[in-house]
Design a protein around this motif. Structure first.
Motif, PDB file in Angstrom:
ATOM      1  N   SER A  55       0.807  -1.229   0.000  1.00  0.00           N
ATOM      2  CA  SER A  55       0.000   0.000   0.000  1.00  0.00           C
ATOM      3  C   SER A  55       0.837   1.275   0.000  1.00  0.00           C
ATOM      4  O   SER A  55       0.279   2.367  -0.088  1.00  0.00           O
ATOM      5  N   VAL A  79      -5.091  -5.413   2.414  1.00  0.00           N
ATOM      6  CA  VAL A  79      -6.527  -5.539   2.154  1.00  0.00           C
ATOM      7  C   VAL A  79      -7.045  -4.224   1.583  1.00  0.00           C
ATOM      8  O   VAL A  79      -7.883  -4.209   0.691  1.00  0.00           O
ATOM      9  N   ARG A 240      -7.386   4.010   7.801  1.00  0.00           N
ATOM     10  CA  ARG A 240      -6.518   4.834   6.963  1.00  0.00           C
ATOM     11  C   ARG A 240      -6.509   6.243   7.528  1.00  0.00           C
ATOM     12  O   ARG A 240      -7.574   6.787   7.884  1.00  0.00           O
ATOM     13  N   HIS A 287       1.636   2.163  11.857  1.00  0.00           N
ATOM     14  CA  HIS A 287       0.892   1.321  10.898  1.00  0.00           C
ATOM     15  C   HIS A 287       1.311  -0.164  10.996  1.00  0.00           C
ATOM     16  O   HIS A 287       1.823  -0.737  10.032  1.00  0.00           O
TER      17      HIS A 287
HETATM   18  C1  DGY Z   1      -3.735  -3.212   4.668  1.00  0.00           C
HETATM   19  O1  DGY Z   1      -3.632  -4.405   4.408  1.00  0.00           O
HETATM   20  O2  DGY Z   1      -4.548  -2.477   4.105  1.00  0.00           O
HETATM   21  C2  DGY Z   1      -2.810  -2.680   5.706  1.00  0.00           C
HETATM   22  O3  DGY Z   1      -3.223  -1.441   6.186  1.00  0.00           O
HETATM   23  C3  DGY Z   1      -1.416  -2.592   5.159  1.00  0.00           C
HETATM   24  O4  DGY Z   1      -1.402  -1.704   4.103  1.00  0.00           O
END
Ligand code: DGY
Length: 322
Positions: A55, A79, A240, A287
């Motif tokens: 990401s 994801v 996010r 994160h």
């Molecule tokens: C996701 O899988 O979306 C996590 O936040 C890692 O980017």
């Protein structure tokens, strides 16, 4: 297409994933821990059939449009897919895949860690201890907020939101949620559905953000929505960063409208808004929602399953669609 499909990795992935990748595919480039920038991505993509990214690499419309035509698929080790322009990829005939399910538990665990960490002033207390500033036990020091019995509002009741709800029930919290539609999941029979955000916010002594980032959720939590929360609410974001207007949150943390926040994601990752550093009522992590060995391996294997299916001419197990 060469006989062994050529995969361009935007960076190194866990070793078990790298092993499986290199046994079935030709790896383009020499991936390192640091992700390649856009110009390298474009250059290496010229010699690849598919891209394996995460990401932190943005494939917006502009980028997708200039990708060479030999790129037929992008599988993302995440994801969330707000870094991929799904419409542009579909117009260009590039198939997209992601890694749902396998990071639900790890991410929900981190949401609870952020919730407890924020409510109990854990980071500020730990920093005081490590900095040698703890002089004595005190009946009035490091006073946090009790979680038991409180109302937890969950914004976005998908897989991760539901896993947060189940964990929070173990803390005797009362679950409220807002989602496009009500969910009927085992263990969540008593959760209260709100068909609009305004009503959810009014109930949320704790608010956990678990919805995807999209045009409609960008800055959904802003000055106006924060004002609707009960006073002294605790806000948790493990989804996010840009779903929350950070300046509005910082103001609310300064004024005490929001008692504390637990954040695993930020608007401008990896840079932390400097104003956060002045706040003690904050619990922050870089994160790490999906950061367990088991989860990261499973995410990589999901990406591999997507690639394997695609190159075998089968439907991919985890497609991203419009
Ligand atoms: C996701 O899988 O979306 C996590 O936040 C890692 O980017």
């Amino acid at each position: 297409m060469s006989q062994t499909p050529r995969i361009f990795l935007t960076r190194l992935f866990p070793s078990a994933v790298m092993e499986r990748l290199s046994s079935s595919y030709e790896i383009v480039g020499t991936p390192t821990l640091e992700a390649y920038g856009q110009s390298d991505i474009l250059e290496f993509s010229k010699s690849a059939d598919a891209i394996f990214c995460d990401s932190t690499s943005r494939f917006d419309r502009e980028m997708i449009e200039i990708l060479p035509d030999n790129i037929k698929m992008i599988t993302t080790f995440s994801v969330g897919y707000d870094h991929l322009d799904v419409a542009a990829a579909s117009e260009k005939g590039i198939l997209l895949g992601n890694t749902p399910d396998v990071l639900t538990d790890a991410t929900a665990d981190i949401a609870l860690l952020c919730m407890l960490g924020a409510a109990r002033m854990a980071q500020s207390a730990a920093e005081t201890l490590r900095d040698g500033g703890w002089n004595s036990w005190s009946p009035t020091q490091f006073l946090g907020i009790h979680m038991s019995g409180k109302k937890l509002g969950i914004l976005g009741m998908g897989r991760i939101g539901q896993a947060v709800a189940r964990r929070a029930r173990g803390f005797d919290m009362k679950i409220h949620y807002h989602n496009r539609r009500p969910v009927t999941a085992r263990g969540l029979e008593e959760a209260v559905y709100h068909d609009n955000l305004k009503d959810l916010l009014a109930q949320s002594e704790f608010l956990s953000i678990n919805c995807p980032l999209s045009d409609s959720t960008h800055h959904l939590i802003n000055e106006t929505s924060i004002a609707r929360l009960p006073d002294n609410a605790v806000l948790v974001n493990t989804a996010r960063g840009p779903i929350v207007d950070e300046n509005a949150l910082i103001q609310a943390l300064k004024s005490g409208k929001i008692a504390a926040a637990g954040l695993d994601v930020f608007e401008n990752e990896p840079n932390l808004n400097p104003d956060y550093l002045e706040l003690r009522n904050l619990f922050v992590l870089p994160h790490v929602g999906s950061a367990t060995i088991e989860t990261r391996d499973a995410m990589g294997f999901k990406c591999l399953d997507n690639l394997d299916a695609f190159f075998a001419g089968r439907e991919i197990p985890n497609p991203i669609t419009l």
